[in-house]
Scaffold this active site. Structure first.
Site, short mmCIF file in Angstrom:
data_model
loop_
_atom_site.label_atom_id
_atom_site.label_comp_id
_atom_site.label_asym_id
_atom_site.label_seq_id
_atom_site.Cartn_x
_atom_site.Cartn_y
_atom_site.Cartn_z
N GLY A 134 0.82 -1.21 0.00
CA GLY A 134 0.00 0.00 0.00
C GLY A 134 0.85 1.25 0.00
O GLY A 134 0.60 2.19 -0.75
N LYS A 135 1.87 1.26 0.84
CA LYS A 135 2.77 2.42 0.90
C LYS A 135 3.56 2.56 -0.40
O LYS A 135 3.74 3.67 -0.92
CB LYS A 135 3.74 2.27 2.08
CG LYS A 135 4.63 3.48 2.30
CD LYS A 135 5.55 3.28 3.50
CE LYS A 135 4.81 3.33 4.80
NZ LYS A 135 5.74 3.33 5.97
N GLY A 191 -2.92 0.74 7.47
CA GLY A 191 -2.52 1.32 8.75
C GLY A 191 -3.71 1.81 9.56
O GLY A 191 -4.71 1.11 9.72
N ASP A 216 9.49 7.66 6.91
CA ASP A 216 9.23 7.35 8.31
C ASP A 216 8.05 8.21 8.73
O ASP A 216 8.11 9.45 8.63
CB ASP A 216 10.44 7.60 9.22
CG ASP A 216 10.25 6.92 10.57
OD1 ASP A 216 9.69 5.82 10.59
OD2 ASP A 216 10.66 7.49 11.60
N SER A 217 7.00 7.56 9.14
CA SER A 217 5.78 8.29 9.46
C SER A 217 5.14 7.72 10.70
O SER A 217 5.49 6.62 11.15
CB SER A 217 4.80 8.24 8.28
OG SER A 217 4.55 6.89 7.89
#
Length: 203
Positions: free
Chosen positions: A12-13, A152, A70-71
């Site tokens: 997905g990312k 997420g 990075d989240s």
């Protein structure tokens, strides 16, 4: 531009990033495309340090331009948790959402504010150059799940600007509104700037 590694094994990312940057690079690769993928331990309490470490380690390992992300989500009623540890808040997306909803049980809507933050790094091993871009999205943690899209925490994150949950957004809406989408658009704008394309001409 040359090919690029998107430093994730999350499909997905990977697709979110590729969809915004398509046309800016030749071919896109995820960590799943390599027989011997590398794992980077994100052990810093700072997003910035984690994203730079990931981009540089993977870029040097495969000698390819690398985009890393990075989240995290910071929930105000949880004193900013899970934050940089968002992906380690539980064993999978379902478990992480369940844990968050349990921790927020009884918290009224007006106190369920949260913010998504994303740091996107582009690392170019040939010149040892690193660039970082930031995006954020404010909203609320819902009382239950809504929508079938995204990944997420999207099913429980309400986006006031769209009057939808993140999992209800179309890909176009998410790329425009999301924390990651904003950071990636800043990267895309940078890639097309005179500073990047012809730095010697900029005074």
């Amino acid at each position: 531009m040359k090919n690029v590694v998107i430093a994730t094994a999350n499909p997905g990312k990977f697709e979110e990033i590729r969809a915004i940057l398509i046309g800016e690079f030749g071919n896109f690769y995820s960590l799943k495309d390599f027989k011997d993928p590398i794992e980077v331990k994100e052990d810093s309490p700072l997003y910035l340090e984690n994203v730079l470490k990931k981009a540089r380690k993977i870029g040097d390992r495969f000698n390819m331009n690398t985009i890393a992300d990075d989240s995290g989500i910071e929930v105000f009623a949880l004193n900013g948790r899970p934050g940089v540890f968002s992906s380690r808040y539980g064993k999978d997306d379902e478990d992480r959402i369940n844990k968050m909803l349990i921790e927020l049980e009884g918290v009224p809507w007006e106190k369920r504010g949260a913010v998504f933050k994303a740091y996107i790094a582009l690392y170019m091993p040939e010149k040892q150059w690193s660039y970082v871009f930031y995006g954020s999205l404010r909203g609320y943690i819902g009382l239950t799940r809504r929508g079938k899209g995204g990944f997420g925490y999207d099913p429980v994150f309400y986006v006031p600007e769209a009057d939808k949950y993140a999992a209800e957004l179309t890909m176009e809406e998410k790329n425009r509104l999301s924390h990651r989408g904003k950071a990636l658009c800043a990267l895309k704008e940078f890639l097309n700037s005179d500073f990047f394309r012809n730095p010697t001409a900029v005074t």
